[in-house]
Design a protein around this motif. Structure first.
Motif, PDB file in Angstrom:
ATOM      1  N   GLY A 173       0.813  -1.205   0.000  1.00 59.06           N
ATOM      2  CA  GLY A 173       0.000   0.000   0.000  1.00 59.06           C
ATOM      3  C   GLY A 173       0.849   1.258   0.000  1.00 59.06           C
ATOM      4  N   LYS A 205      -7.037   8.828  -7.007  1.00 60.24           N
ATOM      5  CA  LYS A 205      -7.949   8.180  -7.936  1.00 60.24           C
ATOM      6  C   LYS A 205      -8.861   7.202  -7.198  1.00 60.24           C
ATOM      7  CE  LYS A 205      -5.779  10.258 -11.252  1.00 60.24           C
ATOM      8  NZ  LYS A 205      -6.388  11.456 -11.889  1.00 60.24           N
ATOM      9  N   GLY A 206     -10.136   7.241  -7.514  1.00 65.93           N
ATOM     10  CA  GLY A 206     -11.081   6.330  -6.883  1.00 65.93           C
ATOM     11  C   GLY A 206     -11.777   6.961  -5.699  1.00 65.93           C
ATOM     12  N   THR A 207     -12.362   6.125  -4.864  1.00 64.66           N
ATOM     13  CA  THR A 207     -13.139   6.600  -3.723  1.00 64.66           C
ATOM     14  C   THR A 207     -12.235   6.920  -2.534  1.00 64.66           C
ATOM     15  OG1 THR A 207     -13.489   4.308  -3.007  1.00 64.66           O
ATOM     16  CG2 THR A 207     -15.182   5.307  -4.406  1.00 64.66           C
ATOM     17  N   ARG A 236     -17.212  11.036  -4.863  1.00 60.89           N
ATOM     18  CA  ARG A 236     -16.296   9.945  -4.525  1.00 60.89           C
ATOM     19  C   ARG A 236     -15.677  10.124  -3.142  1.00 60.89           C
ATOM     20  NH1 ARG A 236     -10.903  10.974  -5.458  1.00 60.89           N
ATOM     21  NH2 ARG A 236     -10.419  13.049  -6.231  1.00 60.89           N
ATOM     22  N   GLU A 266     -15.221  -0.452   2.765  1.00 61.28           N
ATOM     23  CA  GLU A 266     -13.873  -0.165   2.302  1.00 61.28           C
ATOM     24  C   GLU A 266     -13.915   0.913   1.234  1.00 61.28           C
ATOM     25  OE1 GLU A 266     -12.145  -3.697   0.680  1.00 61.28           O
ATOM     26  OE2 GLU A 266     -13.404  -3.687  -1.115  1.00 61.28           O
ATOM     27  N   SER A 267     -12.766   1.542   1.043  1.00 56.97           N
ATOM     28  CA  SER A 267     -12.620   2.595   0.049  1.00 56.97           C
ATOM     29  C   SER A 267     -11.235   2.459  -0.578  1.00 56.97           C
ATOM     30  CB  SER A 267     -12.771   3.964   0.716  1.00 56.97           C
ATOM     31  OG  SER A 267     -12.665   5.005  -0.232  1.00 56.97           O
ATOM     32  N   ASP A 268     -11.060   3.064  -1.744  1.00 59.33           N
ATOM     33  CA  ASP A 268      -9.743   3.001  -2.374  1.00 59.33           C
ATOM     34  C   ASP A 268      -8.682   3.680  -1.504  1.00 59.33           C
ATOM     35  OD1 ASP A 268     -10.688   1.663  -4.647  1.00 59.33           O
ATOM     36  OD2 ASP A 268     -11.334   3.546  -5.548  1.00 59.33           O
ATOM     37  N   TRP A 269      -9.078   4.801  -0.910  1.00 55.93           N
ATOM     38  CA  TRP A 269      -8.163   5.568  -0.058  1.00 55.93           C
ATOM     39  C   TRP A 269      -8.838   5.911   1.260  1.00 55.93           C
ATOM     40  CZ3 TRP A 269      -3.178   6.627  -1.599  1.00 55.93           C
ATOM     41  CH2 TRP A 269      -2.884   6.402  -2.946  1.00 55.93           C
ATOM     42  N   THR A 277      -8.923   0.851   3.893  1.00 57.60           N
ATOM     43  CA  THR A 277      -8.373   1.234   2.598  1.00 57.60           C
ATOM     44  C   THR A 277      -7.943   0.040   1.768  1.00 57.60           C
ATOM     45  OG1 THR A 277      -6.694   2.578   1.499  1.00 57.60           O
ATOM     46  CG2 THR A 277      -6.039   1.493   3.532  1.00 57.60           C
ATOM     47  N   LYS A 278      -8.041   0.193   0.443  1.00 55.56           N
ATOM     48  CA  LYS A 278      -7.581  -0.847  -0.475  1.00 55.56           C
ATOM     49  C   LYS A 278      -6.194  -0.535  -1.027  1.00 55.56           C
ATOM     50  CE  LYS A 278     -11.302  -0.797  -3.172  1.00 55.56           C
ATOM     51  NZ  LYS A 278     -12.203  -1.200  -4.288  1.00 55.56           N
ATOM     52  N   TYR A 279      -5.885   0.753  -1.225  1.00 54.25           N
ATOM     53  CA  TYR A 279      -4.641   1.113  -1.890  1.00 54.25           C
ATOM     54  C   TYR A 279      -3.697   1.960  -1.044  1.00 54.25           C
ATOM     55  CZ  TYR A 279      -7.373  -0.397  -5.908  1.00 54.25           C
ATOM     56  OH  TYR A 279      -8.154  -1.118  -6.756  1.00 54.25           O
TER      57      TYR A 279
END
Length: 233
Positions: free
Chosen positions: A5, A22-24, A164, A177-180, A213-215
């Motif tokens: 990450g 980028k992303g949510t 987002r 969960e969210s991208d960030w 978070t995912k990323y």
């Protein structure tokens, strides 16, 4: 996942490059009142957001009216129901011909999904309303607070989907969960005192926030004496 990450650390929410993520995005606080200055900052920067709980401007009648007027300004057809809801917010003087609100309301009751084209409003919209549509300044005809106008202008620049960026407490996103994740490290004095009594319980709360978070995760530096210090920071 197999990918590592990303981590970031900023001294304030204003310094956080939210537009570049980028992303949510979840912006999370330990206590709800800590989100108010964040919301004000996002409004000032013209960044649309939604709340995990509470009011969400993007889902209100004002947002419906803004998107309806934008569609008319772009020459698109709109439903009778959307028009009725929109003109209900617009003062008749100086924008609408007398009796139009009543007429479109009756049509919306009878056939809510019937489509109306911009030409259908030719004899019902007064010149100031047409001028605002042509210039793109149609938000001025709606009863909006300055912050609401800023938010809706940002939403209109998007693709019409939900914002987002989501604001919430750590507890409100449990299981999601969210991208960030942008994590505010401040906490209230009461929460701080609870942490002193049961530090393990408080660590579990912050673990929940970090693992949404995912990323990548971004931590915002504390602005007050009472805060949680994540390991390694």
């Amino acid at each position: 996942t197999d990918k590592e990450g990303t981590f970031g650390y900023y001294h304030s929410i204003e310094g956080c490059p939210l537009r570049d993520l980028k992303g949510t995005v979840f912006i999370l606080a330990r206590n709800r009142y800590l989100l108010e200055p964040v919301a004000n900052s996002l409004l000032h920067r013209g960044l649309p957001f939604q709340n995990m709980r509470g009011s969400d401007l993007s889902k209100t009648g004002k947002a419906t009216a803004a998107f309806t007027l934008a569609a008319i300004a772009n020459g698109k057809a709109v439903t009778a129901e959307a028009v009725a809801d929109t003109v209900a917010l617009i003062p008749s003087a100086p924008y609408l011909q007398r009796g139009f609100k009543r007429t479109v309301k009756a049509l919306a009751r009878e056939s809510p999904m019937s489509e109306l084209k911009p030409a259908d409003f030719k004899s019902y919209f007064k010149k100031p309303l047409w001028d605002s549509l042509k210039s793109g300044q149609f938000l001025s005809v709606l009863p909006l607070q300055p912050a609401e106008r800023t938010m809706l202008a940002a939403l209109l620049k998007g693709d019409g989907s939900a914002p987002r960026i989501t604001l919430g407490t750590i507890h409100s996103v449990k299981g999601l969960e969210s991208d960030w994740v942008v994590l505010l490290s401040d906490m209230s004095r009461r929460t701080w005192e609870g942490r002193l009594r049961d530090p393990e319980a408080e660590r579990r709360v912050w673990y929940t926030g970090v693992t949404r978070t995912k990323y990548g995760i971004i931590v915002i530096a504390p602005s007050r004496p009472y805060h949680f210090r994540l390991p390694g920071i």
